[in-house]
Enzyme design. Structure first.
Site, PDB file in Angstrom:
ATOM      1  N   VAL A 458     -28.791 -36.526 -36.037  1.00 33.12           N
ATOM      2  CA  VAL A 458     -29.336 -36.362 -37.284  1.00 33.12           C
ATOM      3  C   VAL A 458     -28.083 -36.037 -38.220  1.00 33.12           C
ATOM      4  O   VAL A 458     -27.809 -35.034 -38.041  1.00 33.12           O
ATOM      5  CB  VAL A 458     -30.529 -35.260 -37.325  1.00 33.12           C
ATOM      6  N   GLU A 459     -28.529 -36.599 -39.583  1.00 31.61           N
ATOM      7  CA  GLU A 459     -27.596 -36.694 -40.638  1.00 31.61           C
ATOM      8  C   GLU A 459     -28.197 -35.508 -41.462  1.00 31.61           C
ATOM      9  O   GLU A 459     -29.192 -35.269 -41.796  1.00 31.61           O
ATOM     10  CB  GLU A 459     -27.071 -37.929 -41.088  1.00 31.61           C
TER      11      GLU A 459
END
Ligand code: NAD
Length: 707
Positions: A458-459
């Protein structure tokens, strides 16, 4: 570290490496174990020995700190050789050793068990047994490649070793990895009983007896030849020659099983050392183990912020991404309010979870009760009022600024002031989206990847006004749902999409240059990418990329520079209406059975050059361009080098053997990399020019990513 007890002729060696999070083999613990083993062997009063652990795990392998950064093969040989000799001492002690496997026994930990004369495993659902060294580019260097095939035969041992599979106790028993499974509370008593009743008769291993044959046939037997041929061929296809460990394992098994065990152990030791010092293994250790480990530990999280405990999440938009986010959140035990425009759409989002879970129930991996409990945590609805006590809201509505603004306002109307609001946008800058928010300090990007239940990354995107508290809490959330966060600053396409995009764009640029599409695709997979760039483009959808291009053009106006892939996108989408896989076809045609072939008419629309590029040149174009773009992102402070590597491996499957998109530069050598970029810039265009910061580092001889 190692406790030693004596009781009526039986010695018990207990692992307890208290200064490490788990029992590992390192200099200190090996020395302590070595001295305990030698003491019990020398002690005439000791008739049998139990090896176990007082921690939840047995022993989970070597402490990688010992191997990190190692570049001297002689040193690597010594490290593994010391263990290998010690384990051989156990095996040939003339008195029985039993492994009482109370919890996970992995790598060197399981190699201890292999050296013992009997293996008992406690019936513990958490236990994993295996030799996973290959997953970090290594091989089991303390007898694993020699004892396992001698014990369970080539056919069972090879896949176990070459894939690094870990199994539970029941499977371990079935495969012969352990001899017996006993109730946990009876483990030590049974170990003692075995030593007294059967130990003496079992002190000589079968392979130390005359006339030994491998179970299932010796290496020279025709079925074994066939096995090695088959495995070898499959291997080439799977590893693209990028990962030397599986082949080294195969060689170690093959050569080692032709000879006596002592010689076999020496063969294994050399292979181990060769791998351990290889840049490939070092890259894998550095990124897969340390960098991903650090990201999971939230190293870099603003530490003044207290940990945030999550209980309830709101998800806006129950489409593909929203349903996935709801699913992983419920799986992690959170209550989920899943909101869409209509009740039916919200229910559809929930049914995505039901489908995934039903499958797990069918496969026996989940009980029906657990599924029901899991599903009960997801509440599909159209109303926002249930968000009044949510800790976080993630929006995954249409990629449209005004729709996103509308749901932001609606949610903030009911959310408690401390809650954070996250957008899962793939392209819209967070700072701009935060303009719709009353509390931009609590507004952040959380960019998930599809399919959400399988993709680990997850960015976390920091907008201009996002507070450090919000970043810390967003990272806590990502950890809570058992994903790996990387933190990036706002910017066009953030980090992953921006860099990954260059791979597919370069594929199209190559097509435009007249390179044969099959050559482009093959070069991509040969380089270790999971799929060729054109196939990937079809998956992502040409239509979407075309839209992004036109949008960027509109946003930048006169400042927009035509990109090498633009003519291909325009022709494919506007003229040929080849929009991608979901729309019936793009660079490929898709058959009803799921098979695909390159669209034959590509040759008509993109005429082939008379002189085709060499495959390695195509490969370099596809791989260098990603590292160049990542270097720009580093220079612009969008991302740090470690997260850039992690993001590339977990986000778009950049080959782990190269350590990630940044480590690739260090592996090639920064000066050589820059020189190659300059050469390619001359031939193919200025996109290959590296940023000045890279040249400066090259001049100073620095690494791009510090070890
Ligand atoms: P989708 O079209 O599958 O789902 C969007 C959902 O939002 C639909 O169910 C729609 O009914 C709902 N919706 C629209 N307006 C709404 C409103 N006002 N209130 C409540 N619900 C509303 O789209 P998706 O692929 O799930 O993408 C959603 C977001 O995630 C987009 O911003 C996209 O850019 C981003 N994203 C997508 C991917 C991907 O691979 N698809 C990856 C990362 C991020």
């Amino acid at each position: 570290m190692i406790d030693l007890n004596f009781d009526d002729g039986i010695a018990t060696i207990i692992w307890n490496v208290a200064d490490r999070p788990m029992n590992v083999l390192n200099d200190a613990s090996i020395a302590a174990f070595e001295s305990a083993v030698r003491q019990v062997i020398a002690d005439q009063a000791v008739k049998g020995v139990i090896i176990s652990s007082s921690r939840p795990e047995f022993v989970v392998g070597a402490d990688l700190d010992t191997l990190r950064g190692i570049d001297d093969p002689a040193k690597a040989m010594k490290i593994a050789g010391r263990l290998s000799l010690l384990f051989r001492e156990i095996e040939t002690a003339g008195k029985p050793f039993v492994a009482a496997i109370n919890g996970s026994a992995l790598g060197g930990g399981y190699e201890i068990c292999l050296a013992c004369h009997y293996r008992l495993a406690a019936d513990n659902a958490k236990t994993q047994i295996g030799l996973p060294e290959v997953t970090l580019g290594l091989l089991p260097g303390a007898g694993g490649t020699q004892r396992l095939p001698r014990m369970i035969g080539l056919k069972n041992a090879l896949p176990m070793l070459m894939e690094g599979r870990k199994v539970g106790v029941a499977k371990a028993k079935e495969m012969g990895l352990v001899d017996e499974v006993v109730p946990a509370d009876g483990l030590m008593a049974r170990a003692r009983q075995w030593l007294l009743a059967d130990g003496a008769a079992n002190v000589v291993k079968s392979w130390d007896k005359k006339g030994f044959r491998l179970p299932g046939g010796n290496v020279q037997s025709p079925p074994s030849w066939q096995l090695f041929l088959g495995v070898g061929a499959a291997l080439r296809g799977k590893t693209a020659g990028l990962y030397p460990a599986p082949a080294a394992i195969m060689e170690s098994v093959y050569d080692g099983c032709h000879v006596d065990i002592d010689t076999g152990l020496k063969i294994e030791n050399r292979q181990f050392a060769r791998l351990a010092v290889s840049p490939r293994a070092q890259n894998m250790i550095r990124t897969l183990f340390y960098a991903i480990g650090d990201a999971n530990k939230l190293i870099g999280r603003p530490d003044a912020v207290p940990d945030k405990a999550y209980r309830k999440i709101g998800v806006l938009g129950a489409g593909m991404m929203g349903a996935g986010i709801a699913h992983v959140s419920a799986e992690a035990g959170l209550d989920v309010i899943l909101i869409d425009q209509s009740q039916a759409a919200a229910e559809r989002g929930k049914s995505y979870s039901a489908k995934l879970l039903d499958k797990q129930v069918q496969q026996g991996r989940l009980t029906a009760d657990k599924r029901d409990g899991f599903l009960a945590r997801i509440t599909p609805t159209t109303g926002y009022d249930q968000l009044n006590d949510a800790d976080i809201v993630i929006e995954a509505v249409f990629e449209d600024r005004s729709v996103k603004a509308e749901v932001t306002r609606a949610a903030e109307g009911v959310l408690p002031p401390s809650a954070i609001f996250a957008s899962n946008t793939s392209t819209l800058p967070i700072t701009g989206l935060a303009e719709a928010s009353q509390r931009p300090a609590n507004f952040v990007g959380l960019h998930f990847f599809s399919p959400v239940d399988r993709m680990l990354l997850v960015e976390v995107i920091r907008g201009r006004e996002t507070s450090e508290t919000t970043i810390a809490r967003a990272m806590d959330f990502v950890k809570r749902i058992r994903k790996t966060p990387i933190v990036v600053n706002d910017g066009r396409a953030f980090y992953t999409s921006r860099v990954f995009g260059t791979y597919v764009y370069e594929g199209m640029a190559l097509l435009n240059d007249g390179v044969h599409p099959a050559l482009i695709e093959r070069a991509g997979t040969n380089a270790g990418m999971p799929v060729g760039p054109l196939a990937l483009m079809d998956e992502v959808s040409l239509e979407l990329m075309h839209k992004v291009m036109r949008q960027t053009e509109a946003d930048l106006g006169a400042a927009y520079k035509t990109q090498p892939q633009d003519p291909v996108l325009i022709k494919m989408v506007e003229e040929l209406k080849r929009l991608g896989r979901k729309s019936g076809g793009g660079f490929y045609d898709y058959a009803a059975d799921g098979s695909k072939r390159l669209w034959p008419e590509l040759a008509t629309h993109f005429p082939r050059a008379k002189d085709q590029l060499r495959v390695d040149e195509v490969q370099n174009r596809l791989m260098y361009i990603q590292s160049i773009e990542a270097s720009h992102a580093l220079a612009e402070n969008i991302v740090c080098a470690r997260d850039a590597d992690v993001g590339s491996i977990l986000g778009w499957g950049f080959p782990a053997a190269l350590g990630g998109v940044v480590s690739q530069v260090d592996t090639i050598g920064i000066a050589r990399f820059v020189a190659e970029c300059d050469r390619m810039a001359q031939l193919y265009g200025s996109r290959f020019l590296p940023p000045p910061t890279l040249r400066e580092r090259a001049a100073r001889g620095e690494l791009l990513r510090a070890a």
